[in-house]
Enzyme design. Structure first.
Site, PDB file in Angstrom:
ATOM      1  N   LYS A 189       4.789  51.698-103.377  1.00 40.60           N
ATOM      2  CA  LYS A 189       5.641  52.625-104.319  1.00 40.60           C
ATOM      3  C   LYS A 189       6.976  52.327-104.202  1.00 40.60           C
ATOM      4  O   LYS A 189       7.545  51.670-103.416  1.00 40.60           O
ATOM      5  CB  LYS A 189       5.497  54.127-103.610  1.00 40.60           C
ATOM      6  CG  LYS A 189       5.861  54.214-101.999  1.00 40.60           C
ATOM      7  CD  LYS A 189       7.522  54.417-101.915  1.00 40.60           C
ATOM      8  CE  LYS A 189       8.220  54.409-100.429  1.00 40.60           C
ATOM      9  NZ  LYS A 189       9.644  54.317-100.026  1.00 40.60           N
TER      10      LYS A 189
ATOM     11  N   PRO B 231       5.397  43.501 -97.649  1.00 45.54           N
ATOM     12  CA  PRO B 231       6.371  43.324 -96.395  1.00 45.54           C
ATOM     13  C   PRO B 231       6.190  44.446 -95.458  1.00 45.54           C
ATOM     14  O   PRO B 231       6.485  45.534 -96.065  1.00 45.54           O
ATOM     15  CB  PRO B 231       7.583  42.597 -97.076  1.00 45.54           C
ATOM     16  CG  PRO B 231       7.465  43.418 -98.483  1.00 45.54           C
ATOM     17  CD  PRO B 231       6.100  43.559 -98.718  1.00 45.54           C
ATOM     18  N   MET B 232       6.412  44.217 -94.288  1.00 43.81           N
ATOM     19  CA  MET B 232       6.627  45.222 -93.414  1.00 43.81           C
ATOM     20  C   MET B 232       8.046  45.654 -93.382  1.00 43.81           C
ATOM     21  O   MET B 232       8.873  44.563 -93.481  1.00 43.81           O
ATOM     22  CB  MET B 232       6.217  44.913 -91.931  1.00 43.81           C
ATOM     23  CG  MET B 232       4.648  44.592 -91.818  1.00 43.81           C
ATOM     24  SD  MET B 232       3.917  44.387 -90.053  1.00 43.81           S
ATOM     25  CE  MET B 232       4.461  45.721 -89.234  1.00 43.81           C
ATOM     26  N   GLY B 233       8.399  46.560 -93.445  1.00 40.20           N
ATOM     27  CA  GLY B 233      10.192  47.065 -93.206  1.00 40.20           C
ATOM     28  C   GLY B 233      10.719  46.856 -94.431  1.00 40.20           C
ATOM     29  O   GLY B 233      11.861  46.424 -94.778  1.00 40.20           O
ATOM     30  N   GLY B 234       9.989  46.975 -95.593  1.00 36.67           N
ATOM     31  CA  GLY B 234      10.384  46.629 -97.078  1.00 36.67           C
ATOM     32  C   GLY B 234      10.710  47.806 -97.721  1.00 36.67           C
ATOM     33  O   GLY B 234      11.271  47.599 -98.709  1.00 36.67           O
TER      34      GLY B 234
ATOM     35  N   LEU C 130       8.629  49.843 -99.189  1.00 40.66           N
ATOM     36  CA  LEU C 130       7.391  49.922-100.163  1.00 40.66           C
ATOM     37  C   LEU C 130       6.374  50.928 -99.931  1.00 40.66           C
ATOM     38  O   LEU C 130       5.339  51.096-100.587  1.00 40.66           O
ATOM     39  CB  LEU C 130       6.918  48.572-100.445  1.00 40.66           C
ATOM     40  CG  LEU C 130       7.699  47.658-101.203  1.00 40.66           C
ATOM     41  CD1 LEU C 130       7.398  46.176-101.575  1.00 40.66           C
ATOM     42  CD2 LEU C 130       8.581  48.168-102.703  1.00 40.66           C
ATOM     43  N   GLY C 131       6.601  51.642 -98.570  1.00 42.28           N
ATOM     44  CA  GLY C 131       5.508  52.674 -98.426  1.00 42.28           C
ATOM     45  C   GLY C 131       4.144  51.718 -97.942  1.00 42.28           C
ATOM     46  O   GLY C 131       3.253  52.281 -97.609  1.00 42.28           O
TER      47      GLY C 131
ATOM     48  N   SER D  29       2.143  53.657 -95.055  1.00 36.24           N
ATOM     49  CA  SER D  29       1.862  54.989 -95.266  1.00 36.24           C
ATOM     50  C   SER D  29       0.714  54.917 -96.295  1.00 36.24           C
ATOM     51  O   SER D  29      -0.476  55.850 -96.452  1.00 36.24           O
ATOM     52  CB  SER D  29       2.863  55.893 -96.034  1.00 36.24           C
ATOM     53  OG  SER D  29       4.020  56.202 -94.796  1.00 36.24           O
ATOM     54  N   SER D  30       0.799  53.938 -97.233  1.00 35.96           N
ATOM     55  CA  SER D  30      -0.064  53.894 -98.216  1.00 35.96           C
ATOM     56  C   SER D  30      -1.702  53.348 -97.636  1.00 35.96           C
ATOM     57  O   SER D  30      -2.684  53.833 -97.993  1.00 35.96           O
ATOM     58  CB  SER D  30       0.361  52.745 -99.217  1.00 35.96           C
ATOM     59  OG  SER D  30      -0.618  52.595-100.158  1.00 35.96           O
TER      60      SER D  30
ATOM     61  N   ASP E 277       5.437  60.223 -95.916  1.00 38.54           N
ATOM     62  CA  ASP E 277       4.930  59.445 -97.209  1.00 38.54           C
ATOM     63  C   ASP E 277       3.586  59.400 -97.573  1.00 38.54           C
ATOM     64  O   ASP E 277       3.435  59.288 -98.663  1.00 38.54           O
ATOM     65  CB  ASP E 277       5.713  58.059 -97.391  1.00 38.54           C
ATOM     66  CG  ASP E 277       7.032  58.096 -97.559  1.00 38.54           C
ATOM     67  OD1 ASP E 277       7.836  59.160 -97.691  1.00 38.54           O
ATOM     68  OD2 ASP E 277       7.696  56.917 -97.657  1.00 38.54           O
TER      69      ASP E 277
END
Length: 288
Positions: free
Chosen positions: A10, A99-102, A104-105, A108-109, A141
């Site tokens: 997202k 990526p983790m910590g990006g 982009l969710g 959560s997705s 999210d």
């Protein structure tokens, strides 16, 4: 039966911090849109109640992994309410692209995809609204990914109103650093008093992200990335970072800029979509 389930990214097309509750949670106004790009989960039903993650994340115990937590949360809910007595176990693997910590969710997705997929595969019979309410316990999210439509969010992100922003093309770039959300929300300089405005006013204003100045101040790589992208197109941080996105009217224009990117920039081109690929695959609009 579907085995491979999309877990899309997202973007926060805008993000404004309007206050902070006594419990520390920040109040916000944000516009979520999905991308036609993300992780892929492969899910197979087991004939027992075991939940196995076949692709564990290094350094993240299963009990902390949102994929496993989502599966067990649904499993416990179904057991508690006597929803279907069929076997409710699963083997899950993930092809990780986000990526983790990006910002982009991704986590959560992943959780939302597990809830939606296992609700179907286990024949639990819960509505998307019920799944969204369940998913809120996993993260603010998660509900927007469960509901599967672009949305304007308020409160701590749990009050959702469907929205239909333009479906533009985006170059999404990662600066090579991860930004833990508490680093941004814990910064004393974070703007926390942006006035609350109705959606129709926000849609006509220039989009911005209140977290961006903090990310640019604290992470030199983010500052460099934003500055580079702004030479080509309107660009801003998504979520609390670290990813930055630039918007374009065509895929060709976005790819031309990506092809010029310095080696230290990692990125991809994707289209913004108002209906999640997860829900399009469920409805048969796209092939698994």
């Amino acid at each position: 039966m579907i085995r491979q389930w999309p877990s899309p990214a997202k973007l926060n097309l805008f993000l404004y911090i309007t206050g902070q509750r006594e419990d520390g949670y920040h109040l916000l106004q944000t516009l979520f849109q999905f991308l036609d790009y993300g992780d892929t989960l492969t899910i197979d039903v087991r004939q027992d109640d075991a939940i196995h993650l076949l692709t564990p994340v290094a350094g993240v115990p299963d009990e902390q992994n949102l994929i496993v937590r989502a599966a067990r949360l649904l499993q416990q809910h179904c057991d508690r309410h006597g929803l279907n007595t069929a076997p409710r176990g699963a083997e899950i693997s993930i092809e990780k692209r986000l990526p983790m910590g990006g910002g982009l969710g991704g986590g959560s997705s992943n959780a939302a995809t597990v809830l939606v997929a296992l609700n179907d595969l286990w024949r639990c019979g819960l509505s998307d609204e019920q799944l969204a309410e369940l998913g809120l316990a996993l993260g603010a999210d998660v509900p927007v990914f469960v509901r599967g439509h672009a949305a304007f969010a308020e409160g701590i992100g749990e009050r959702l109103q469907p929205a239909n922003p333009q479906e533009k093309w985006y170059l999404v770039a990662h600066p090579g650093v991860s930004i833990p959300t508490p680093v941004i929300f814990g910064d004393a300089d974070l703007k926390r008093d942006t006035p609350v405005r109705p959606l129709n006013v926000l849609l006509q204003a220039t989009y911005a992200n209140d977290c961006e100045p903090i990310a640019r101040k604290r992470f030199r790589e983010v500052e460099q990335l934003v500055s580079w992208l702004l030479e080509y197109a309107p660009s801003r941080l998504t979520g609390t970072g670290a990813c930055v996105f630039a918007e374009f009217d065509t895929e060709t224009a976005a790819r031309q800029v990506l092809n010029q990117a310095p080696e230290w920039i990692r990125g991809f081109v994707a289209r913004g979509v108002n209906v999640s690929p997860l829900h399009r695959i469920r409805s048969g609009q796209i092939e698994p």
